[in-house]
Structure formats: structure tokens, C-alpha cells
Design a protein around this motif. Structure first.
Motif, mmCIF file in Angstrom:
data_model
loop_
_atom_site.group_PDB
_atom_site.id
_atom_site.type_symbol
_atom_site.label_atom_id
_atom_site.label_comp_id
_atom_site.label_asym_id
_atom_site.label_seq_id
_atom_site.Cartn_x
_atom_site.Cartn_y
_atom_site.Cartn_z
ATOM 1 N N ALA A 145 -5.795 73.917 22.716
ATOM 2 C CA ALA A 145 -4.904 74.771 22.844
ATOM 3 C C ALA A 145 -4.493 75.253 24.203
ATOM 4 N N GLU A 146 -5.609 76.007 24.906
ATOM 5 C CA GLU A 146 -5.647 76.573 25.945
ATOM 6 C C GLU A 146 -5.250 75.493 27.016
ATOM 7 N N PHE A 147 -5.989 74.204 26.887
ATOM 8 C CA PHE A 147 -5.639 73.028 27.984
ATOM 9 C C PHE A 147 -4.141 72.390 27.806
ATOM 10 N N ALA A 148 -3.796 72.520 26.515
ATOM 11 C CA ALA A 148 -2.189 72.104 26.390
ATOM 12 C C ALA A 148 -1.202 72.966 26.967
ATOM 13 N N GLU A 149 -1.732 74.521 26.859
ATOM 14 C CA GLU A 149 -0.688 75.409 27.358
ATOM 15 C C GLU A 149 -0.845 75.427 29.113
ATOM 16 N N ALA A 150 -2.116 75.155 29.514
ATOM 17 C CA ALA A 150 -2.163 75.077 31.167
ATOM 18 C C ALA A 150 -1.480 73.737 31.778
ATOM 19 N N PHE A 151 -1.208 72.573 30.833
ATOM 20 C CA PHE A 151 -0.722 71.438 31.454
ATOM 21 C C PHE A 151 0.867 71.753 31.236
ATOM 22 N N TRP A 152 1.241 72.426 30.053
ATOM 23 C CA TRP A 152 2.806 72.417 29.843
ATOM 24 C C TRP A 152 3.419 73.478 31.046
ATOM 25 N N LYS A 153 2.698 74.409 31.472
ATOM 26 C CA LYS A 153 3.105 75.311 32.128
ATOM 27 C C LYS A 153 3.611 74.467 33.670
ATOM 28 N N ARG A 154 2.686 73.513 34.071
ATOM 29 C CA ARG A 154 2.935 72.601 35.013
ATOM 30 C C ARG A 154 4.054 71.899 34.962
ATOM 31 N N TYR A 155 3.901 70.941 33.875
ATOM 32 C CA TYR A 155 4.913 70.015 33.582
ATOM 33 C C TYR A 155 6.252 70.531 33.397
ATOM 34 N N ASP A 156 6.557 71.501 32.537
ATOM 35 C CA ASP A 156 7.902 72.150 32.179
ATOM 36 C C ASP A 156 8.644 72.517 33.654
ATOM 37 N N VAL A 157 7.846 73.065 34.851
ATOM 38 C CA VAL A 157 8.417 73.353 36.061
ATOM 39 C C VAL A 157 8.823 71.964 36.761
ATOM 40 N N ARG A 181 5.987 65.871 25.239
ATOM 41 C CA ARG A 181 6.045 66.985 24.310
ATOM 42 C C ARG A 181 5.288 66.850 23.059
ATOM 43 N N GLY A 182 5.683 65.398 22.609
ATOM 44 C CA GLY A 182 5.215 64.807 21.319
ATOM 45 C C GLY A 182 3.579 64.817 21.621
ATOM 46 N N TYR A 183 3.297 64.198 22.576
ATOM 47 C CA TYR A 183 1.619 64.139 22.860
ATOM 48 C C TYR A 183 1.019 65.438 22.884
ATOM 49 N N ILE A 184 1.404 66.158 23.789
ATOM 50 C CA ILE A 184 0.814 67.834 23.978
ATOM 51 C C ILE A 184 0.804 68.332 22.785
ATOM 52 N N GLY A 185 1.896 68.073 21.945
ATOM 53 C CA GLY A 185 1.915 69.011 20.818
ATOM 54 C C GLY A 185 0.894 68.647 19.667
ATOM 55 N N ALA A 186 0.770 67.294 19.775
ATOM 56 C CA ALA A 186 -0.612 66.842 18.963
ATOM 57 C C ALA A 186 -1.954 67.364 19.565
ATOM 58 N N ILE A 187 -1.947 67.135 20.927
ATOM 59 C CA ILE A 187 -3.351 67.731 21.215
ATOM 60 C C ILE A 187 -3.640 69.174 21.224
ATOM 61 N N ARG A 188 -2.536 69.754 21.043
ATOM 62 C CA ARG A 188 -2.735 71.338 21.039
ATOM 63 C C ARG A 188 -3.391 71.662 19.597
ATOM 64 N N HIS A 248 -4.771 64.324 35.222
ATOM 65 C CA HIS A 248 -5.367 64.062 36.615
ATOM 66 C C HIS A 248 -4.829 64.904 37.759
ATOM 67 N N ARG A 249 -3.385 64.524 37.957
ATOM 68 C CA ARG A 249 -2.903 65.010 39.017
ATOM 69 C C ARG A 249 -2.669 66.449 39.094
ATOM 70 N N TYR A 250 -2.540 67.345 37.880
ATOM 71 C CA TYR A 250 -2.716 68.636 37.897
ATOM 72 C C TYR A 250 -4.084 69.386 37.794
ATOM 73 N N GLY A 251 -5.062 68.506 38.130
ATOM 74 C CA GLY A 251 -6.470 69.068 38.539
ATOM 75 C C GLY A 251 -6.926 69.438 37.163
ATOM 76 N N LEU A 252 -6.520 69.178 36.013
ATOM 77 C CA LEU A 252 -6.919 69.451 34.705
ATOM 78 C C LEU A 252 -8.235 68.785 34.237
ATOM 79 N N LEU A 253 -8.311 67.752 34.581
ATOM 80 C CA LEU A 253 -9.280 66.874 34.158
ATOM 81 C C LEU A 253 -9.514 65.623 34.689
ATOM 82 N N ASP A 254 -10.854 64.907 35.168
ATOM 83 C CA ASP A 254 -10.577 64.005 35.939
ATOM 84 C C ASP A 254 -10.693 62.562 34.779
ATOM 85 N N THR A 255 -9.551 62.016 34.993
ATOM 86 C CA THR A 255 -9.346 60.945 33.909
ATOM 87 C C THR A 255 -9.131 59.575 34.525
ATOM 88 N N ARG A 256 -9.572 59.415 35.790
ATOM 89 C CA ARG A 256 -9.412 58.198 36.267
ATOM 90 C C ARG A 256 -10.142 57.149 35.782
#
Length: 218
Positions: A19-31, A43-50, A88-96
Motif C-alpha cells: 500500500a505504501e509502495f503504491a502510494e509512493a508510485f502514484w504520487k510521481r505518476y499522477d504528476v 491505475r488498474g495495476y496499481i489498484g490491484a498491487i495496493r 525502476h525509473r522512479y527509483g522505487l525498486l530495481d526491476t531491470r
């Protein structure tokens, strides 16, 4: 990185809940992507991950990707990979590493040809096929709208923001933030469709009806 080197290998670090991860991602993505219509997939994917339990780990994302068969749902798989790249681009997790694993699971070009049963997948109709389809549309408004998209190569959302067709047949497509591209002029191709579908003649009438019937959703 919010995830440590151990987390890159799929070990739960206990640093963030999903839930915290999803919130951090969406703050960047929504801007970065403010238009709601462009946010639909993420939105659908992050909603499920949350709603996932436990803490953030690459392994949980790997399990999620494993639920999608790229041979059967290639479009969804591509969108999921884009989400991983954004994470990965937002620096939240290395998914490469995970992205490369998933790319290897996708069908090759040759396999895609066999899946569609043709030597080459076809996505673009000929002018003749498109013309016949446009002529088959019974609604005058919808025929005009789709003919505008086809003749000028517009994104659907751009049609709302075009103001007129000039005497030489050109139109002006406004730039960001109204549209995704830079401001530019578009030429009708083929030119004869301007008259065939009465694009200029009916522009004022049908454009006004389009704006009235289908409100822009930001």
C-alpha cells in the motif's frame, strides 16, 4: 533505492508495504501523467498491487507477471512491463532483471506470425478497405468523426481540439497540454476524402455536436 540489494534478488526487506509502495508510485505518476484517460492501465495495476499483503519484493512482482501468458495476452504483458520500467525509473525498486526475464518470455516475431496464421501480421487497412468501412457507418456524426481521424491521422482526443478546416484542406492540431504532440499542421490524405465525406462542409455542425454529446474527460 528503497529496496536493498537483497530485495533485488527477491528477498523481503520489510521496508515498505505494498500500500505504501503504491502510494509512493502514484504520487510521481499522477504528476507526470495527469490526463485520466492515459492513466487507465497503470491505475488498474496499481489498484490491484495496493491490496497485496506483506512487504515489497521483486518475487511478488515476478509471481504477478507469471499470471499473464504473453502468447495469449501480449498487449497486457507489454503494459505490465511498462509499469515495471516506470517503477525502476522512479527509483522505487530495481526491476531491470525482471524486465529482461519477462522480455525473454514473449513470443518472437516468427512465433507471432504463426499465431495469427499469416506471413505478416496486418494492423493497417488499405485505403479501399477503410473507405468501404467509413461508407458503411450509418450515423452522420460518427461517419464524419471517423473520417476526420482517418483523413488527417488524428489521435481520437485531438479531434475535440481542432478548430476548423482551412480552404487549402489543412487543419491545425494544437500542442501540449491539449494534445500529446507539438502544435502542427495536418494535410488530408487522401485529399478527395475532404469532399467525399463533407469534412469541411459539415465541420461546424458536427464538431459542435461532438463537443455537446461527448464531453472531454481530463
Amino acid at each position: 533505492w528503497l529496496g536493498s540489494e537483497e530485495d533485488v534478488k527477491g528477498v523481503n526487506t520489510g521496508q515498505l508495504t505494498w500500500a505504501e509502495f503504491a502510494e509512493a508510485f502514484w504520487k510521481r505518476y499522477d504528476v507526470e501523467v495527469p490526463r485520466e484517460s492515459s492513466q487507465a492501465d497503470h491505475r488498474g495495476y496499481i489498484g490491484a498491487i495496493r491490496k497485496w499483503s506483506g512487504f515489497v519484493s521483486v518475487n511478488r512482482l515476478r509471481e504477478w507477471l507469471g499470471e499473464t501468458d504473453p502468447f495469449k495476452r501480449l498487449s497486457r504483458h507489454k503494459k505490465q512491463l511498462q509499469l515495471l520500467r516506470d517503477i525502476h525509473r522512479y527509483g522505487l525498486l530495481d526491476t531491470r532483471e525482471l524486465v529482461e526475464e519477462e522480455r525473454a518470455r514473449r513470443p518472437t516475431r516468427q512465433q507471432l506470425r504463426r499465431l495469427v496464421g499469416k506471413d505478416e501480421p496486418r494492423a493497417i487497412p488499405t485505403d479501399e478497405e477503410l473507405f468501404d468501412w467509413l461508407k458503411s457507418i450509418n450515423s452522420p456524426l460518427h461517419q464524419w468523426a471517423f473520417a476526420m481521424l482517418a483523413t488527417y491521422g488524428l489521435r481520437p482526443s485531438e479531434l475535440w481540439h481542432v478548430n476548423k478546416i482551412y480552404d487549402d484542406g489543412f487543419i491545425t492540431v494544437p500542442g501540449y497540454p491539449l494534445c500529446k504532440t507539438n502544435r502542427h499542421n495536418a494535410h488530408p490524405t487522401p485529399f478527395k476524402w475532404v469532399e467525399e465525406f463533407k469534412l469541411r462542409e459539415n465541420f461546424g455542425k458536427f464538431h459542435a455536436e461532438l463537443l455537446t454529446r461527448y464531453k472531454i474527460k481530463w
